[in-house]
Scaffold this motif. Structure first.
Motif, PDB file in Angstrom:
ATOM      1  N   HIS A  50       0.834  -1.203   0.000  1.00 19.68           N
ATOM      2  CA  HIS A  50       0.000   0.000   0.000  1.00 19.68           C
ATOM      3  C   HIS A  50       0.865   1.247   0.000  1.00 19.68           C
ATOM      4  O   HIS A  50       1.922   1.280   0.643  1.00 19.68           O
ATOM      5  CB  HIS A  50      -0.883   0.046   1.254  1.00 19.68           C
ATOM      6  CG  HIS A  50      -1.904  -1.034   1.298  1.00 19.68           C
ATOM      7  ND1 HIS A  50      -3.202  -0.842   0.918  1.00 19.68           N
ATOM      8  CD2 HIS A  50      -1.818  -2.332   1.679  1.00 19.68           C
ATOM      9  CE1 HIS A  50      -3.879  -1.966   1.069  1.00 19.68           C
ATOM     10  NE2 HIS A  50      -3.055  -2.889   1.517  1.00 19.68           N
ATOM     11  N   GLN A  52      -0.207   5.258   0.581  1.00 13.59           N
ATOM     12  CA  GLN A  52      -1.270   6.246   0.810  1.00 13.59           C
ATOM     13  C   GLN A  52      -0.821   7.566   0.185  1.00 13.59           C
ATOM     14  O   GLN A  52      -0.207   8.392   0.826  1.00 13.59           O
ATOM     15  CB  GLN A  52      -1.522   6.410   2.315  1.00 13.59           C
ATOM     16  CG  GLN A  52      -2.720   7.264   2.642  1.00 13.59           C
ATOM     17  CD  GLN A  52      -4.032   6.522   2.438  1.00 13.59           C
ATOM     18  OE1 GLN A  52      -4.151   5.351   2.761  1.00 13.59           O
ATOM     19  NE2 GLN A  52      -5.017   7.213   1.906  1.00 13.59           N
ATOM     20  N   ASP A  58      -5.526   5.319  -1.754  1.00 12.69           N
ATOM     21  CA  ASP A  58      -4.648   4.284  -1.201  1.00 12.69           C
ATOM     22  C   ASP A  58      -4.285   3.364  -2.359  1.00 12.69           C
ATOM     23  O   ASP A  58      -5.078   2.507  -2.756  1.00 12.69           O
ATOM     24  CB  ASP A  58      -5.351   3.510  -0.087  1.00 12.69           C
ATOM     25  CG  ASP A  58      -4.517   2.343   0.428  1.00 12.69           C
ATOM     26  OD1 ASP A  58      -3.273   2.388   0.318  1.00 12.69           O
ATOM     27  OD2 ASP A  58      -5.111   1.374   0.925  1.00 12.69           O
ATOM     28  N   ARG A  59      -3.104   3.581  -2.908  1.00  5.79           N
ATOM     29  CA  ARG A  59      -2.658   2.792  -4.057  1.00  5.79           C
ATOM     30  C   ARG A  59      -2.158   1.440  -3.591  1.00  5.79           C
ATOM     31  O   ARG A  59      -1.450   1.337  -2.605  1.00  5.79           O
ATOM     32  CB  ARG A  59      -1.562   3.542  -4.796  1.00  5.79           C
ATOM     33  CG  ARG A  59      -2.087   4.797  -5.429  1.00  5.79           C
ATOM     34  CD  ARG A  59      -0.986   5.536  -6.107  1.00  5.79           C
ATOM     35  NE  ARG A  59      -1.544   6.648  -6.851  1.00  5.79           N
ATOM     36  CZ  ARG A  59      -0.824   7.560  -7.451  1.00  5.79           C
ATOM     37  NH1 ARG A  59       0.497   7.491  -7.410  1.00  5.79           N
ATOM     38  NH2 ARG A  59      -1.404   8.542  -8.099  1.00  5.79           N
ATOM     39  N   GLN A  60      -2.512   0.403  -4.356  1.00  5.60           N
ATOM     40  CA  GLN A  60      -2.109  -0.952  -4.007  1.00  5.60           C
ATOM     41  C   GLN A  60      -1.347  -1.568  -5.171  1.00  5.60           C
ATOM     42  O   GLN A  60      -1.721  -1.397  -6.327  1.00  5.60           O
ATOM     43  CB  GLN A  60      -3.344  -1.766  -3.640  1.00  5.60           C
ATOM     44  CG  GLN A  60      -4.036  -1.181  -2.416  1.00  5.60           C
ATOM     45  CD  GLN A  60      -5.339  -1.847  -2.097  1.00  5.60           C
ATOM     46  OE1 GLN A  60      -5.490  -3.047  -2.268  1.00  5.60           O
ATOM     47  NE2 GLN A  60      -6.288  -1.066  -1.617  1.00  5.60           N
ATOM     48  N   THR A  71      -6.642   1.080  -6.645  1.00  5.47           N
ATOM     49  CA  THR A  71      -6.581   2.183  -5.698  1.00  5.47           C
ATOM     50  C   THR A  71      -7.925   2.272  -5.003  1.00  5.47           C
ATOM     51  O   THR A  71      -8.961   2.338  -5.666  1.00  5.47           O
ATOM     52  CB  THR A  71      -6.279   3.521  -6.410  1.00  5.47           C
ATOM     53  OG1 THR A  71      -4.987   3.452  -7.003  1.00  5.47           O
ATOM     54  CG2 THR A  71      -6.309   4.682  -5.428  1.00  5.47           C
TER      55      THR A  71
END
Length: 129
Positions: A50, A52, A58-60, A71
């Motif tokens: 992750h 943030q 919240d990019r994954q 996201t």
């Protein structure tokens, strides 16, 4: 890593903001927006990293290969699963968002939003093609 989506997305389109362009390493990012309970990591959840980026993003990503997955946008109540990560999805974009920031003009007849629709906190303004 496997992601499963169920049902139909709430929206599909293209984002032209500088943040999405940088994250996707392209001039435009193809998005699909889903309710969070419609998105599930079915294999490899332990490898999801992750970042943030902002309060709204919240990019994954995959910690093994670095691939971008999705996201989550908690303030919108939606999860953006990148269209390219759902090979079985018939991508049918309906809108361009953040078109005021575009570096690639696209003449496809779809609405071009200055930023975001008003219901997502944007101006709701459209721009000409």
């Amino acid at each position: 890593m496997e992601i499963e989506v169920t049902g139909a997305p709430d929206a599909m389109g293209y984002c032209h903001c500088s943040s999405c362009r940088s994250w996707s390493a392209g001039p435009v990012n193809a998005f699909t927006l889903w309710k969070p309970d419609s998105v599930k990591v079915t294999r490899g959840a332990e490898y999801v990293g992750h970042f943030q980026k902002t309060a709204t993003s919240d990019r994954q990503f995959c910690k093994q290969c670095g691939g971008h997955l999705m996201t989550t946008h908690p303030t919108f109540g939606l999860t953006d699963v990148y269209a390219a990560t759902i090979p079985t999805l018939a991508f049918a974009p309906g809108v361009h968002v953040n078109y005021a920031e575009t570096v690639l003009r696209m003449k496809d007849g779809l609405p071009k939003m200055r930023d975001f629709p008003a219901e997502l906190g944007g101006s709701g303004d459209t721009l000409p093609e």
